[in-house]
Design a protein around this motif. Structure first.
Motif, PDB file in Angstrom:
ATOM      1  N   GLU A   1       3.573  -0.137   4.508  1.00 13.81           N
ATOM      2  CA  GLU A   1       2.295  -0.806   4.780  1.00 13.81           C
ATOM      3  C   GLU A   1       1.932  -1.804   3.686  1.00 13.81           C
ATOM      4  OE1 GLU A   1      -2.305   0.509   5.744  1.00 13.81           O
ATOM      5  OE2 GLU A   1      -0.720   1.991   5.819  1.00 13.81           O
TER       6      GLU A   1
ATOM      7  N   GLN B   1       0.842  -1.202   0.000  1.00 11.86           N
ATOM      8  CA  GLN B   1       0.000   0.000   0.000  1.00 11.86           C
ATOM      9  C   GLN B   1       0.880   1.256   0.000  1.00 11.86           C
ATOM     10  OE1 GLN B   1      -3.291  -0.402  -0.086  1.00 11.86           O
ATOM     11  NE2 GLN B   1      -3.887   1.715   0.006  1.00 11.86           N
ATOM     12  N   SER B   2       2.011   1.161   0.698  1.00 13.32           N
ATOM     13  CA  SER B   2       2.990   2.247   0.762  1.00 13.32           C
ATOM     14  C   SER B   2       4.342   1.619   1.082  1.00 13.32           C
ATOM     15  CB  SER B   2       2.593   3.267   1.846  1.00 13.32           C
ATOM     16  OG  SER B   2       2.777   2.711   3.138  1.00 13.32           O
TER      17      SER B   2
ATOM     18  N   THR C   1      -3.446  -6.119   7.792  1.00 13.99           N
ATOM     19  CA  THR C   1      -2.555  -4.994   7.507  1.00 13.99           C
ATOM     20  C   THR C   1      -1.272  -5.199   8.289  1.00 13.99           C
ATOM     21  OG1 THR C   1      -4.442  -3.499   7.253  1.00 13.99           O
ATOM     22  CG2 THR C   1      -2.295  -2.483   7.626  1.00 13.99           C
TER      23      THR C   1
ATOM     24  N   VAL D   1      -1.264  -4.597   2.743  1.00 16.50           N
ATOM     25  CA  VAL D   1      -2.658  -4.903   3.072  1.00 16.50           C
ATOM     26  C   VAL D   1      -3.140  -6.071   2.225  1.00 16.50           C
ATOM     27  CG1 VAL D   1      -3.203  -2.545   3.786  1.00 16.50           C
ATOM     28  CG2 VAL D   1      -3.580  -3.225   1.431  1.00 16.50           C
TER      29      VAL D   1
END
Length: 104
Positions: free
Chosen positions: A58, A54-55, A75, A60
């Motif tokens: 992170e 996601q970044s 997560t 998910v």
């Protein structure tokens, strides 16, 4: 540079040590040590995670627990000295965050 969850982690309650590593195209968290087995946790239990980035810190997606035949929303937030996992069921109505520290 993207943070990497691979490695061996101690759970913040001191009751578990897990290894997070690739297993096929997924990521698996495998129990290496459990202090108190009264809640059904055992050495060798696995959580199979299908995650997307996601970044930089992170990931998910979903996690499957074959022992309990349950799927969770998952997560992972990876820091330099800490990993936080958030597992949710019932469409995100019930969630639990767990902190982990890397082994030395």
């Amino acid at each position: 540079m993207a943070a990497d969850p691979d490695g061996i982690w101690f759970r913040n309650d001191g009751n578990a040590k897990v290894k997070i590593a690739p297993c096929g195209e997924q990521l698996c968290a495998t129990n290496l040590w459990i202090g108190d087995t009264s809640k059904g946790e055992e050495v060798g239990d696995k959580l199979i995670m299908t995650l997307r980035r996601q970044s930089a810190t992170e990931l998910v997606g979903k996690a499957y627990d074959p022992k309990r035949d349950r799927t969770y929303s998952m997560t992972l937030i990876v820091g330099q000295a800490r990993l936080v996992t958030r597992g949710c069921i019932l469409g995100g109505l019930l969630c639990k965050d767990v902190s982990w520290t890397p082994t030395q």
